[in-house]
Design an enzyme around this catalytic site. Sequence first.
Site, short mmCIF file in Angstrom:
data_model
loop_
_atom_site.label_atom_id
_atom_site.label_comp_id
_atom_site.label_asym_id
_atom_site.label_seq_id
_atom_site.Cartn_x
_atom_site.Cartn_y
_atom_site.Cartn_z
N MET A 30 0.84 -1.20 0.00
CA MET A 30 0.00 0.00 0.00
C MET A 30 0.88 1.25 0.00
SD MET A 30 -3.40 -0.90 2.09
CE MET A 30 -2.79 -0.69 3.74
N GLY A 31 2.14 1.08 -0.38
CA GLY A 31 3.03 2.24 -0.49
C GLY A 31 3.57 2.69 0.85
N HIS A 37 9.23 -3.31 3.99
CA HIS A 37 8.91 -3.59 2.59
C HIS A 37 10.20 -3.95 1.82
CE1 HIS A 37 5.50 -0.69 3.50
NE2 HIS A 37 4.84 -1.73 3.03
N GLN A 61 -10.33 -2.50 2.54
CA GLN A 61 -9.81 -3.18 3.72
C GLN A 61 -9.71 -2.28 4.95
OE1 GLN A 61 -6.05 -4.20 1.61
NE2 GLN A 61 -5.05 -3.73 3.53
N LYS A 150 4.64 -10.06 9.52
CA LYS A 150 4.06 -9.10 10.46
C LYS A 150 2.52 -9.18 10.40
CE LYS A 150 3.48 -4.56 9.99
NZ LYS A 150 2.26 -4.11 10.69
P1 AMP Z 1 1.48 -2.89 3.48
O1 AMP Z 1 2.05 -1.88 2.54
O2 AMP Z 1 1.44 -2.45 4.90
O3 AMP Z 1 0.18 -3.47 2.99
O4 AMP Z 1 2.51 -4.10 3.48
C1 AMP Z 1 2.90 -4.73 2.28
C2 AMP Z 1 3.63 -6.00 2.62
O5 AMP Z 1 4.79 -5.69 3.40
C3 AMP Z 1 2.77 -6.98 3.44
O6 AMP Z 1 3.00 -8.30 2.97
C4 AMP Z 1 3.29 -6.77 4.84
O7 AMP Z 1 3.15 -7.92 5.66
C5 AMP Z 1 4.77 -6.49 4.58
N1 AMP Z 1 5.36 -5.77 5.70
C6 AMP Z 1 4.90 -4.63 6.26
N2 AMP Z 1 5.67 -4.27 7.32
C7 AMP Z 1 6.64 -5.21 7.44
C8 AMP Z 1 7.73 -5.42 8.32
N3 AMP Z 1 7.98 -4.59 9.33
N4 AMP Z 1 8.53 -6.50 8.13
C9 AMP Z 1 8.26 -7.36 7.12
N5 AMP Z 1 7.25 -7.23 6.23
C10 AMP Z 1 6.43 -6.17 6.38
#
Ligand code: AMP
Length: 282
Positions: A30-31, A37, A61, A150
């Site tokens: 989601m950027g 990431h 979501q 996470k």
């Molecule tokens: P998001 O942009 O928050 O939707 O996250 C995108 C991806 O990055 C998802 O698969 C999350 O689980 C992963 N992610 C987010 N934060 C972390 C983190 N601290 N460590 C590892 N993976 C992460």
Amino acid sequence: LKIITSIKDQKDYCNSLTKKGEKISLIPTMGNLHEGHEKLLSQAGAIKNNKIVSLFVNPLQFNDINDYKNYPDSIDSDISILERNKIDCLFMPVENEILKGINEIQCLRLPDYMNILCGKYREGHFLGVFKIVMKLFEIIKPSVAYFGKKDYQQLIMINYIVKEYFEDKIKIVACDTIREANGLAMSSRNNKMTKSQRNIASFVYKELVALKEIIKADRNYNFKELRKISIDTLSVMGIKIEYLELLSSNDFSEIQKNNTDNLMLFVAFYISGVRLIDNIEV
Ligand code: AMP
């Protein structure tokens, strides 16, 4: 870095790769990219596939409209992170187009274990994730996709989707949680806190580690009592625990007879109105 916004262009791009015999790795986000990431990006970099990152802040979501409206946006820095990590393509779908017809996606009922933890407290959240991930997988047809531990419940749901809808043909790579130096799990939402709030938030992780040590050391642990002490300790610091659970890491079932195998601690909490989640293997 090729930036694509239309679904047709993205499909054409992916089809041309497939015709050339190239495989695709997908990293959905989601950027507001951070080092968590980047861990996914660097793991994707370990294999030769064409690497596509999707960036879409999915309104479906969010159960809280203000959380959605205030979701941080940092596209310029995101693009430089993607370039630095040698990502081939960024798919940034336009909201109207990607959401068009999305509610007609046939949804099998999600497994019951998706109704606990975040599924219990964030109504509609996982169905929203489910729909957008289905759409991304259909457009991009990756052979590998990367997700973070996470969001552990999300990861388990993605494994379920791949098994139920994609004949297990997409390999899901689970990436370890990346943390700040104080232990706080990296999250786009951390930007909404001051340095001192982030420091306070890190005590939740420290508490998880302490609980883990107690549970491992003493098979006669009483989790309900331990949980109460943890919640009381953290509330003094201004942390409001939404849930703190010790469950099986396979299917989130309750722990029988002080089992010590495949256990995980899961937590969701609020600090100054910011909701965060974390988990650790025990
Ligand atoms: P998001 O942009 O928050 O939707 O996250 C995108 C991806 O990055 C998802 O698969 C999350 O689980 C992963 N992610 C987010 N934060 C972390 C983190 N601290 N460590 C590892 N993976 C992460």
